[in-house]
Motif scaffolding. Sequence first.
Motif, PDB file in Angstrom:
ATOM      1  N   ILE A  29       0.906  -1.224  -0.084  1.00  0.00           N
ATOM      2  CA  ILE A  29      -0.045  -0.002   0.308  1.00  0.00           C
ATOM      3  C   ILE A  29       1.010   1.385   0.088  1.00  0.00           C
ATOM      4  O   ILE A  29       1.864   1.129   0.666  1.00  0.00           O
ATOM      5  N   ASP A  30       0.455   1.989  -0.721  1.00  0.00           N
ATOM      6  CA  ASP A  30       1.230   3.627  -0.788  1.00  0.00           C
ATOM      7  C   ASP A  30       0.332   4.612  -1.190  1.00  0.00           C
ATOM      8  O   ASP A  30      -0.661   4.521  -1.874  1.00  0.00           O
ATOM      9  N   HIS A  31       0.505   5.537  -0.030  1.00  0.00           N
ATOM     10  CA  HIS A  31      -0.541   6.705  -0.256  1.00  0.00           C
ATOM     11  C   HIS A  31      -1.977   6.411  -0.392  1.00  0.00           C
ATOM     12  O   HIS A  31      -2.959   6.786  -0.860  1.00  0.00           O
ATOM     13  N   GLY A  32      -2.098   5.141   0.762  1.00  0.00           N
ATOM     14  CA  GLY A  32      -3.701   4.786   0.965  1.00  0.00           C
ATOM     15  C   GLY A  32      -4.232   4.045  -0.156  1.00  0.00           C
ATOM     16  O   GLY A  32      -5.256   3.471   0.141  1.00  0.00           O
ATOM     17  N   ARG A  33      -3.461   3.444  -1.270  1.00  0.00           N
ATOM     18  CA  ARG A  33      -3.833   2.846  -2.332  1.00  0.00           C
ATOM     19  C   ARG A  33      -3.154   1.687  -2.277  1.00  0.00           C
ATOM     20  O   ARG A  33      -1.803   1.637  -2.194  1.00  0.00           O
TER      21      ARG A  33
END
Length: 317
Positions: A220-224
Motif C-alpha cells: 500500500i502506498d498513499h492509501g492505495r
Amino acid sequence: MIDMRDLRKDFVVRVKAGRLRREKRTVSAVDGVSLAIERGEMVGYIGPNGAGKSTTLKMLTGVLSPSSGDVRVCGLEPVPQRTKLALRIGVVFGQRSQLWWDLPLGESFRLLRHIYRVDPAAHRERLKRCRELLDLDEFMDTPVRQLSLGQRMRGELTAALLHGPEVLFLDEPTIGLDVVSKQAVRSFLGELGRGGDVTLVLTTHDLADIERLCRRLVVIDHGRVVHDGTIEELHARYGSRRRLVVDLDTPLPPGFTLPGATMTGTEADGHRVTFTLDTIAAGAAVAGLVGAAAVRDLSVVEPDIEDVVAKLYTAPR
C-alpha cells in the motif's frame, strides 16, 4: 475472513496558510482499499511510513470507524460489533502491550483467561503449546516490567492467542528484537501458519519477516493498493533477476555469450564472472559454462526484495 470494499479513512488536518491563518484540509490515509483474505492465509501488508497500514489495521479491529466503504472481519462489522469481534481476533502491536506491567507473566495469562472467558482445559492446552514453541518457562514467574524486549514479545504473542482467535493482526512484531528473538518469533508464526487454523495479517518494515512467512504480499502506498500478489510476481513486475556468480580456473573465451543470460560483471582478471539470469534456469546456465571453462566454484544469488520494494515505493503513480 476479511472483506474490504472501497474502504476509506479521511482525516481533517489544519495546515498553515499564511503568517497567522490556518486552513482545514482533508487527507485520505486509506483511499479506496478493496481486499479479500481467505481463512488460513498469511498476508504481508507493507508500505512506507504514512502509507496507511496502521490505519487499515485500526479499522479492521474496530479502533477507528471508516469514512466510507464496507468492511467485514469474521463476518462482523468491526466498530458496531467490536465486543463480539474482540473474542474472535488477536492483535499484537510491537510498541503496545496487553500484559500487566507489574504482574508475573503467568498471572497475565490467567487474567486473560477470565477476561475472555476461555474454557480452562482449552486455555491450558494453548498455553502449553505456546510455552513449548516460544520457550516461555524460564520467565513465566518474572514480572513483565523485568522482561527483555524479546521475552515480552513472546509473551504478547501468547496473550493474543490464548482465546483461540480466528484472525491474528501483527503490527511490527519483531521491531527492535535481537537475531535470536526474531528467529524464535518467526519460527512460531511459521508453525502457526502451517496449521491453517489462523489467518495472519502482518505489517512490518522488516522484509525478511515477509519473505519467510507470507506467500501473498499486499503493498500500500498513499492509501492505495499498488501490488497484490506473490513475491515472485513482484520480482517479475520490476525485472528482478537471479544472479549467477562463477569462479573460474581460467577466464572465459573472448566473445563468450550465454544465451538467456547477461554478463554483468567480471573481477580478478576474468576469473570471477557474474551473470544475470534473464530467461535461462540456473542449472542450464551452469551446464553452458562448464562446457566453456573450468568452473571452480559458483553461487546463485536471489534478488533482494528490499531493492524491489524500494523501486515500487518510488515508482511514479
